[in-house]
Design an enzyme around this catalytic site. Sequence first.
Site, PDB file in Angstrom:
ATOM      1  CE1 TYR B  24      -3.570  -2.606   0.278  1.00 61.13           C
ATOM      2  CE2 TYR B  24      -2.211  -3.502   2.053  1.00 61.13           C
ATOM      3  CZ  TYR B  24      -3.250  -3.647   1.142  1.00 61.13           C
ATOM      4  OH  TYR B  24      -3.956  -4.813   1.092  1.00 61.13           O
ATOM      5  CG  ASP B  25       1.690   3.199  -3.173  1.00 62.72           C
ATOM      6  OD1 ASP B  25       2.735   2.624  -2.798  1.00 62.72           O
ATOM      7  OD2 ASP B  25       1.160   3.021  -4.284  1.00 62.72           O
ATOM      8  CB  THR B  26      -2.811   6.077   0.042  1.00 62.94           C
ATOM      9  OG1 THR B  26      -2.105   6.623  -1.073  1.00 62.94           O
ATOM     10  CG2 THR B  26      -3.620   7.161   0.734  1.00 62.94           C
ATOM     11  NE  ARG B 245       1.203   0.330  -4.558  1.00 65.54           N
ATOM     12  CZ  ARG B 245       1.917  -0.669  -3.996  1.00 65.54           C
ATOM     13  NH1 ARG B 245       1.641  -1.933  -4.267  1.00 65.54           N
ATOM     14  NH2 ARG B 245       2.898  -0.386  -3.161  1.00 65.54           N
TER      15      ARG B 245
END
Lengths: 305, 305
Positions: B24-26, B245
């Site tokens: 995950y990015d967020t 993500r």
Amino acid sequence: MPSTTTVPQKLTTVDQYKTFLDKYDTFLLDCDGVLWHGSHVLDGILDTVKFLRENGKQLVFVTNNSTLSRKNYVKKFEKLGIHASEKDIFSSSFATAVYLRNILNFPKDKRVFVIGESGIVDELKEVGIETCGASDTGVVMAHGDFGSIEQDPTIGAVVCGFDININYRKLAKAFTYLNNKEQNAHFILTNDDSTFPAPNGVFPGTGSLCQPLVAALKRQPMVMGKPNQPMLDCFFSNYHTDPARTCMVGDRLDTDIAFGANGNIATLMVLTGVSTEEEAVDPNQPIKPSYIIESFGEFAKVGQE
Amino acid sequence: MPSTTTVPQKLTTVDQYKTFLDKYDTFLLDCDGVLWHGSHVLDGILDTVKFLRENGKQLVFVTNNSTLSRKNYVKKFEKLGIHASEKDIFSSSFATAVYLRNILNFPKDKRVFVIGESGIVDELKEVGIETCGASDTGVVMAHGDFGSIEQDPTIGAVVCGFDININYRKLAKAFTYLNNKEQNAHFILTNDDSTFPAPNGVFPGTGSLCQPLVAALKRQPMVMGKPNQPMLDCFFSNYHTDPARTCMVGDRLDTDIAFGANGNIATLMVLTGVSTEEEAVDPNQPIKPSYIIESFGEFAKVGQE
């Protein structure tokens, strides 16, 4: 005893009016739509009231409006030219006082927290019950003020009626008292009309104003006013009239007629208000009056013969 | 895409933390119960926030509280020692402003009537929408004042949030605007939490305060805040992150986890707040997080290796 499923009898001749009147000693009268519209008294009403009283009939004016005490209702009636004394008026605030005193035997060392106006405060005082909360108006609250809202073990009931000065502090206090399971305070609503008519339109009523408490508490109040039965139970506990010779008169099927029909007393629907004859006789509409008449003022014709 | 019916994966080792973070990015972060309790920041949170940001992760703080603007939330975060800028904060009042501007294309010649506090007023102003009503506090109203409540054709929406100075005048005005079928004004609730926790107890929340309007209008509002999906739609319409993500982190199954799960994004449940691991894995409980971790502060351990 009238059934709610029979076809209503329409009264149209003076002979039918006489036969009807012979059957009943006491008439519970809804006001707006039966006696008057706003400040305009309907045709024949003053003569009908006079004629019925002269013939020994008891007229009791029944209203869900909790904002005025009976003392102040008397003044309103006088202004409209209808003589009434306090014992002729049965309002939801007085019924609530009767309920707390006669039915709940409300403890002498407890107080009632009121979201409402002087009608409730005055009627509770009249039966010896101390109140608090109603005067808590016009305050501006800040988030730092939550600390000032605390439990109060002297509160035995919360009564909610119409309150044009309802605010968050009142709601938060009422919630705090009612949310205390050990305190087990009564939660009473004077009436559950969701809206009410003012001269310039419809506005939110008592049944709407109490909903923040219902939603936050996930608890339903005991509801006093028409069409709910506690109002009729309180009426009979206070007036001791013969239910078989008592008739409810009103213009609305869903409140007045349901009120009488559910309480197994006779009902007379007038066509000077909200509900129509078509609605009353519609087989798909379950609430049926025992009788229908064009207007309550028609009975004056019996006296004019 | 995680399913809501699978068994949640419990993350317990640093290797599992790493594998999770790589996906995950967020991270959408609920605040109370995840980052802090009241004014106490939980163990490891400051280090976790620092570590995640240093590794290019985007952290967005999501709150249903509508009373503060993002500008004022930034100050609250700074006080607790967590650096945040306005773009890191996604509150129900900001989401409501985004919704009116981006999704409803709210007309430039209309105004929003607000039952709520400065958070709503400021965020609407920020997107160029004029408001009225919120400052109408501390008034004492009489029954003769109904005449002053009139239709206003400039009102295009009524937005209700938490308002510690809610009063009858505000409710009556909002009802009047929304009850005008021709005007067809939007009815928007910032969030529907029925209660909220204050330091000295639980009090009625936004979802309760709006109920007089719901009952009087017999109309449901569009609800913005968690667990409702408009909040997530507004998030993606504003942040443009990749849903595959993006992970929602929270402590409550019925709000935070339901919010993410219903929106088909991954969810991480922390055990530092309201819901328990037993509840999360209970087969009779339908809302399932994708992952469970003891606390969000655990991720600091990845940075300490």
